[in-house]
Motif scaffolding. Structure first.
Motif, PDB file in Angstrom:
ATOM      1  N   MET A  46      18.713  57.824  60.028  1.00 53.61           N
ATOM      2  CA  MET A  46      19.265  59.012  59.422  1.00 53.61           C
ATOM      3  C   MET A  46      20.732  59.113  59.830  1.00 53.61           C
ATOM      4  SD  MET A  46      18.136  63.031  59.807  1.00 53.61           S
ATOM      5  CE  MET A  46      16.453  62.774  59.388  1.00 53.61           C
ATOM      6  N   SER A  47      21.561  59.452  58.883  1.00 53.02           N
ATOM      7  CA  SER A  47      22.985  59.560  59.179  1.00 53.02           C
ATOM      8  C   SER A  47      23.257  60.780  60.061  1.00 53.02           C
ATOM      9  CB  SER A  47      23.783  59.666  57.883  1.00 53.02           C
ATOM     10  OG  SER A  47      23.495  60.898  57.245  1.00 53.02           O
ATOM     11  N   LYS A  48      24.375  60.754  60.727  1.00 50.93           N
ATOM     12  CA  LYS A  48      24.722  61.850  61.639  1.00 50.93           C
ATOM     13  C   LYS A  48      24.937  63.159  60.890  1.00 50.93           C
ATOM     14  CE  LYS A  48      26.693  58.994  65.232  1.00 50.93           C
ATOM     15  NZ  LYS A  48      27.867  58.692  66.044  1.00 50.93           N
ATOM     16  N   SER A  49      25.520  63.077  59.708  1.00 56.69           N
ATOM     17  CA  SER A  49      25.767  64.304  58.952  1.00 56.69           C
ATOM     18  C   SER A  49      24.458  64.928  58.459  1.00 56.69           C
ATOM     19  CB  SER A  49      26.698  64.027  57.777  1.00 56.69           C
ATOM     20  OG  SER A  49      26.130  63.060  56.915  1.00 56.69           O
ATOM     21  N   LEU A  50      23.498  64.102  58.071  1.00 56.00           N
ATOM     22  CA  LEU A  50      22.207  64.624  57.646  1.00 56.00           C
ATOM     23  C   LEU A  50      21.450  65.212  58.831  1.00 56.00           C
ATOM     24  CD1 LEU A  50      20.501  64.922  55.107  1.00 56.00           C
ATOM     25  CD2 LEU A  50      19.483  62.700  55.600  1.00 56.00           C
ATOM     26  N   SER A  51      21.535  64.577  59.983  1.00 55.57           N
ATOM     27  CA  SER A  51      20.909  65.121  61.195  1.00 55.57           C
ATOM     28  C   SER A  51      21.544  66.450  61.581  1.00 55.57           C
ATOM     29  CB  SER A  51      21.064  64.142  62.352  1.00 55.57           C
ATOM     30  OG  SER A  51      20.418  62.944  62.093  1.00 55.57           O
ATOM     31  N   LEU A  52      22.852  66.536  61.486  1.00 57.85           N
ATOM     32  CA  LEU A  52      23.547  67.781  61.796  1.00 57.85           C
ATOM     33  C   LEU A  52      23.139  68.890  60.834  1.00 57.85           C
ATOM     34  CD1 LEU A  52      25.713  69.264  63.465  1.00 57.85           C
ATOM     35  CD2 LEU A  52      27.385  68.462  61.789  1.00 57.85           C
ATOM     36  N   PHE A  53      22.962  68.546  59.566  1.00 55.96           N
ATOM     37  CA  PHE A  53      22.541  69.526  58.571  1.00 55.96           C
ATOM     38  C   PHE A  53      21.174  70.119  58.930  1.00 55.96           C
ATOM     39  CE2 PHE A  53      19.940  70.280  54.760  1.00 55.96           C
ATOM     40  CZ  PHE A  53      20.580  71.412  54.270  1.00 55.96           C
ATOM     41  N   PHE A  54      20.192  69.255  59.202  1.00 48.66           N
ATOM     42  CA  PHE A  54      18.853  69.747  59.518  1.00 48.66           C
ATOM     43  C   PHE A  54      18.836  70.505  60.838  1.00 48.66           C
ATOM     44  CE2 PHE A  54      17.291  66.570  56.411  1.00 48.66           C
ATOM     45  CZ  PHE A  54      16.527  67.432  55.647  1.00 48.66           C
ATOM     46  N   ALA A  55      19.591  70.059  61.826  1.00 48.60           N
ATOM     47  CA  ALA A  55      19.651  70.770  63.102  1.00 48.60           C
ATOM     48  C   ALA A  55      20.296  72.143  62.938  1.00 48.60           C
ATOM     49  CB  ALA A  55      20.419  69.941  64.120  1.00 48.60           C
ATOM     50  N   SER A  56      21.379  72.209  62.197  1.00 46.05           N
ATOM     51  CA  SER A  56      22.062  73.492  61.984  1.00 46.05           C
ATOM     52  C   SER A  56      21.194  74.457  61.190  1.00 46.05           C
ATOM     53  CB  SER A  56      23.377  73.271  61.241  1.00 46.05           C
ATOM     54  OG  SER A  56      24.226  72.437  61.972  1.00 46.05           O
ATOM     55  N   LEU A  57      20.513  73.942  60.175  1.00 48.15           N
ATOM     56  CA  LEU A  57      19.641  74.785  59.367  1.00 48.15           C
ATOM     57  C   LEU A  57      18.492  75.334  60.210  1.00 48.15           C
ATOM     58  CD1 LEU A  57      19.265  75.732  56.417  1.00 48.15           C
ATOM     59  CD2 LEU A  57      17.740  73.774  56.119  1.00 48.15           C
ATOM     60  N   SER A  58      17.932  74.501  61.054  1.00 48.50           N
ATOM     61  CA  SER A  58      16.832  74.945  61.922  1.00 48.50           C
ATOM     62  C   SER A  58      17.308  75.997  62.916  1.00 48.50           C
ATOM     63  CB  SER A  58      16.246  73.755  62.664  1.00 48.50           C
ATOM     64  OG  SER A  58      15.701  72.829  61.763  1.00 48.50           O
ATOM     65  N   ILE A  59      18.467  75.779  63.523  1.00 53.27           N
ATOM     66  CA  ILE A  59      19.015  76.758  64.466  1.00 53.27           C
ATOM     67  C   ILE A  59      19.319  78.075  63.765  1.00 53.27           C
ATOM     68  CG2 ILE A  59      21.006  77.272  65.946  1.00 53.27           C
ATOM     69  CD1 ILE A  59      18.982  75.392  67.202  1.00 53.27           C
ATOM     70  N   LEU A  60      19.818  78.002  62.554  1.00 52.89           N
ATOM     71  CA  LEU A  60      20.110  79.210  61.786  1.00 52.89           C
ATOM     72  C   LEU A  60      18.837  80.006  61.529  1.00 52.89           C
ATOM     73  CD1 LEU A  60      22.345  80.728  60.112  1.00 52.89           C
ATOM     74  CD2 LEU A  60      21.465  79.450  58.162  1.00 52.89           C
ATOM     75  N   PHE A  61      17.772  79.327  61.093  1.00 49.06           N
ATOM     76  CA  PHE A  61      16.513  80.019  60.834  1.00 49.06           C
ATOM     77  C   PHE A  61      15.876  80.543  62.116  1.00 49.06           C
ATOM     78  CE2 PHE A  61      15.959  77.528  56.693  1.00 49.06           C
ATOM     79  CZ  PHE A  61      16.418  78.592  55.927  1.00 49.06           C
ATOM     80  N   LEU A  62      15.957  79.781  63.206  1.00 49.64           N
ATOM     81  CA  LEU A  62      15.399  80.256  64.472  1.00 49.64           C
ATOM     82  C   LEU A  62      16.173  81.459  65.009  1.00 49.64           C
ATOM     83  CD1 LEU A  62      14.564  76.864  66.203  1.00 49.64           C
ATOM     84  CD2 LEU A  62      12.946  78.599  65.423  1.00 49.64           C
ATOM     85  N   SER A  63      17.478  81.460  64.832  1.00 51.56           N
ATOM     86  CA  SER A  63      18.287  82.621  65.246  1.00 51.56           C
ATOM     87  C   SER A  63      17.947  83.842  64.400  1.00 51.56           C
ATOM     88  CB  SER A  63      19.773  82.300  65.110  1.00 51.56           C
ATOM     89  OG  SER A  63      20.123  81.248  65.952  1.00 51.56           O
ATOM     90  N   ALA A  64      17.774  83.627  63.103  1.00 47.31           N
ATOM     91  CA  ALA A  64      17.391  84.738  62.230  1.00 47.31           C
ATOM     92  C   ALA A  64      16.022  85.271  62.615  1.00 47.31           C
ATOM     93  CB  ALA A  64      17.395  84.283  60.777  1.00 47.31           C
ATOM     94  N   THR A  65      15.119  84.385  63.032  1.00 49.19           N
ATOM     95  CA  THR A  65      13.800  84.820  63.495  1.00 49.19           C
ATOM     96  C   THR A  65      13.929  85.685  64.732  1.00 49.19           C
ATOM     97  OG1 THR A  65      12.808  82.784  62.644  1.00 49.19           O
ATOM     98  CG2 THR A  65      11.528  84.028  64.237  1.00 49.19           C
ATOM     99  N   ALA A  66      14.754  85.256  65.673  1.00 51.76           N
ATOM    100  CA  ALA A  66      14.932  86.020  66.908  1.00 51.76           C
ATOM    101  C   ALA A  66      15.563  87.387  66.633  1.00 51.76           C
ATOM    102  CB  ALA A  66      15.795  85.230  67.880  1.00 51.76           C
ATOM    103  N   ILE A  67      16.527  87.425  65.752  1.00 53.41           N
ATOM    104  CA  ILE A  67      17.188  88.695  65.437  1.00 53.41           C
ATOM    105  C   ILE A  67      16.248  89.634  64.698  1.00 53.41           C
ATOM    106  CG2 ILE A  67      19.037  89.721  64.038  1.00 53.41           C
ATOM    107  CD1 ILE A  67      20.689  87.185  64.749  1.00 53.41           C
ATOM    108  N   SER A  68      15.415  89.087  63.820  1.00 54.66           N
ATOM    109  CA  SER A  68      14.552  89.943  63.000  1.00 54.66           C
ATOM    110  C   SER A  68      13.332  90.458  63.743  1.00 54.66           C
ATOM    111  CB  SER A  68      14.120  89.190  61.743  1.00 54.66           C
ATOM    112  OG  SER A  68      13.304  88.090  62.079  1.00 54.66           O
ATOM    113  N   ILE A  69      13.112  90.011  64.969  1.00 52.11           N
ATOM    114  CA  ILE A  69      11.962  90.497  65.744  1.00 52.11           C
ATOM    115  C   ILE A  69      12.016  92.018  65.890  1.00 52.11           C
ATOM    116  CG2 ILE A  69      11.000  90.555  68.089  1.00 52.11           C
ATOM    117  CD1 ILE A  69      11.422  87.557  68.223  1.00 52.11           C
ATOM    118  N   SER A  70      13.198  92.567  66.059  1.00 54.12           N
ATOM    119  CA  SER A  70      13.303  94.009  66.261  1.00 54.12           C
ATOM    120  C   SER A  70      13.286  94.804  64.951  1.00 54.12           C
ATOM    121  CB  SER A  70      14.578  94.338  67.030  1.00 54.12           C
ATOM    122  OG  SER A  70      15.704  93.960  66.274  1.00 54.12           O
ATOM    123  N   HIS A  71      13.305  94.108  63.816  1.00 53.46           N
ATOM    124  CA  HIS A  71      13.382  94.817  62.537  1.00 53.46           C
ATOM    125  C   HIS A  71      12.056  94.860  61.791  1.00 53.46           C
ATOM    126  CE1 HIS A  71      17.687  95.331  62.780  1.00 53.46           C
ATOM    127  NE2 HIS A  71      17.788  94.063  63.131  1.00 53.46           N
TER     128      HIS A  71
END
Length: 66
Positions: free
Chosen positions: A1-26
């Motif tokens: 897997m290319s580095k840019s594709l790996s970065l894309f999936f890692a960033s997308l996962s971190i974004l969704f996990l952060s949104a999950t953590a933030i939405s716990i209180s909502h």
């Protein structure tokens, strides 16, 4: 897997996990939504990685047979 594709999936996962953590209180529904999206994004990254690895192994073995 290319580095840019790996970065894309890692960033997308971190974004969704952060949104999950933030939405716990909502809202529980937002937690479930973002939790599922994060699982799907991590799973999609593994699926893409496996398919690209399999494709490169098949092309490598066909080159060796010639």
């Amino acid at each position: 897997m290319s580095k840019s594709l790996s970065l894309f999936f890692a960033s997308l996962s971190i974004l969704f996990l952060s949104a999950t953590a933030i939405s716990i209180s909502h809202s529980v529904w937002l937690v479930l939504l973002f939790g599922l999206l994060s699982l799907f994004s991590v799973g999609a990254g593994f699926i893409v990685k496996a398919r690209l690895r399999r494709r490169s192994e098949q092309s490598g073995s066909s080159d060796n047979q010639r």
